[in-house]
Design an enzyme around this catalytic site. Structure first.
Site, PDB file in Angstrom:
ATOM      1  N   SER A  57       7.154   2.693  -1.516  1.00 55.63           N
ATOM      2  CA  SER A  57       7.697   1.359  -1.773  1.00 55.63           C
ATOM      3  C   SER A  57       7.709   1.074  -3.267  1.00 55.63           C
ATOM      4  O   SER A  57       8.692   0.555  -3.810  1.00 55.63           O
ATOM      5  CB  SER A  57       6.877   0.292  -1.036  1.00 55.63           C
ATOM      6  OG  SER A  57       7.097   0.337   0.358  1.00 55.63           O
TER       7      SER A  57
ATOM      8  N   ARG B 161       0.814  -1.212   0.000  1.00 52.86           N
ATOM      9  CA  ARG B 161       0.000   0.000   0.000  1.00 52.86           C
ATOM     10  C   ARG B 161       0.856   1.275   0.000  1.00 52.86           C
ATOM     11  O   ARG B 161       0.328   2.378  -0.088  1.00 52.86           O
ATOM     12  CB  ARG B 161      -0.922  -0.014   1.216  1.00 52.86           C
ATOM     13  CG  ARG B 161      -2.240   0.739   1.075  1.00 52.86           C
ATOM     14  CD  ARG B 161      -2.196   2.199   1.487  1.00 52.86           C
ATOM     15  NE  ARG B 161      -3.491   2.841   1.304  1.00 52.86           N
ATOM     16  CZ  ARG B 161      -4.181   3.428   2.271  1.00 52.86           C
ATOM     17  NH1 ARG B 161      -3.721   3.459   3.497  1.00 52.86           N
ATOM     18  NH2 ARG B 161      -5.332   4.013   2.002  1.00 52.86           N
ATOM     19  N   SER B 162       2.150   1.116   0.057  1.00 61.69           N
ATOM     20  CA  SER B 162       3.033   2.269   0.149  1.00 61.69           C
ATOM     21  C   SER B 162       3.442   2.771  -1.231  1.00 61.69           C
ATOM     22  O   SER B 162       4.142   2.063  -1.968  1.00 61.69           O
ATOM     23  CB  SER B 162       4.284   1.900   0.948  1.00 61.69           C
ATOM     24  OG  SER B 162       5.327   2.810   0.712  1.00 61.69           O
ATOM     25  N   PRO B 163       3.072   3.998  -1.602  1.00 62.60           N
ATOM     26  CA  PRO B 163       3.527   4.521  -2.894  1.00 62.60           C
ATOM     27  C   PRO B 163       5.043   4.656  -2.953  1.00 62.60           C
ATOM     28  O   PRO B 163       5.653   4.427  -4.001  1.00 62.60           O
ATOM     29  CB  PRO B 163       2.843   5.885  -3.000  1.00 62.60           C
ATOM     30  CG  PRO B 163       2.482   6.251  -1.599  1.00 62.60           C
ATOM     31  CD  PRO B 163       2.213   4.970  -0.893  1.00 62.60           C
TER      32      PRO B 163
END
Length: 216
Positions: free
Chosen positions: A16, A12-14
Site C-alpha cells: 500500500s 500495515r501493508s508495505p
C-alpha cells in the site's frame, strides 16, 4: 464527467505504501478521483493468517518489498514500531492493539474531510520510509497530518467522541472490499473491476484511459 475509483488500503501493508505516490501523482495529473477506503490489516481481520501461511510467503514478501522499493526509487524499511503489534512470546496478534486502530480510524476521518489520499501518502511515508524511528511518538504524526492539510488533534477528538462510527466505517469498507473482488490490499476497483496489488497500477491507468480519463 470525472472518473473515480475506490482504493482499499491498509497502514500495515508495505505494498500500500509503495503504490501510494503513484496514485497521488495520477490524481494530481489526471481528471480522476480516488476514494480512499481504509481497512484493517489481514493480521487484525484474521489473526491466524500468518500462523497458517507457508514460511516462504513471508520470506518472499520481505525480499520482494525491498526489491520493489529499490526499483521504484522509494526509501523503505520495515517500520519501528510495526503498526500491528505481534506478541514475541507467542507469535500471535492480540486483539488489543496499540497503533493500528487509531491509524485506521484517523484514515477514515481524513477521507471524510476530503483529504484521505494526502493523509495516507504523508503518514505511510512517515511509517515506512525508514527516516523516523518511534513514528508514533512526539509530534511526528501531527506534522504528517499537517502536511496533508489536517489537524491531528481535531481528528483524534472526533474519533474519541464516536469511535463506534469509525469502527463501523472500516467494517463497511471491508465488506465492500470483498464485493470488489479481493480481500487484499492495495485493491483498486473501477466500476466493479478489481486491480489487486501495486503491480497492477499500470493496468489501472490503462483501464481508466480506456474509459476516457484525460489530463487536468
Amino acid at each position: 464527467m470525472s472518473l473515480s475509483f475506490d482504493l482499499f488500503w491498509s497502514f500495515r501493508s508495505p505494498y500500500s505504501y509503495l503504490v501510494t505516490p503513484r496514485i497521488a501523482e495520477l490524481v494530481r495529473d489526471f481528471d480522476v478521483t480516488c476514494n480512499v477506503r481504509i481497512v484493517y490489516p489481514i493480521a487484525v481481520r484474521q489473526a491466524d493468517f500468518f500462523a497458517n501461511a507457508d514460511p516462504l510467503w513471508v520470506f518472499y514478501l520481505m525480499r520482494d518489498t525491498y526489491r520493489t522499493a529499490e526499483f521504484l526509487g522509494l526509501p523503505y524499511r520495515w517500520p519501528n514500531p510495526d503498526p500491528v503489534y505481534r506478541d514475541p512470546a507467542t507469535g500471535t496478534y492480540p486483539a488489543e492493539q496499540p497503533h493500528i486502530h487509531r491509524l485506521s480510524h484517523l484514515g477514515v476521518a481524513a477521507a471524510e474531510r476530503g483529504r484521505g489520499l494526502a493523509f495516507i501518502e504523508a503518514v505511510s511515508a512517515l511509517i515506512w520510509n525508514g527516516a523516523t524511528d518511534n513514528w508514533h511518538e512526539g509530534s511526528h504524526l501531527a506534522e504528517a497530518a499537517a502536511r496533508a492539510g489536517l489537524d491531528l488533534a481535531e481528528m483524534d477528538a472526533a474519533v474519541a467522541a464516536d469511535t463506534a462510527q469509525f469502527v463501523a466505517a472500516v467494517e463497511a469498507n471491508q465488506i465492500d472490499q470483498r464485493k470488489g473482488g479481493h480481500y487484499g490490499v492495495p485493491l483498486m476497483v473501477v466500476e466493479g473491476e478489481p486491480f489487486f496489488g501495486q503491480d497492477r497500477f499500470d493496468q489501472l491507468v490503462w483501464r481508466l484511459e480506456k474509459k476516457g480519463m484525460v489530463r487536468r
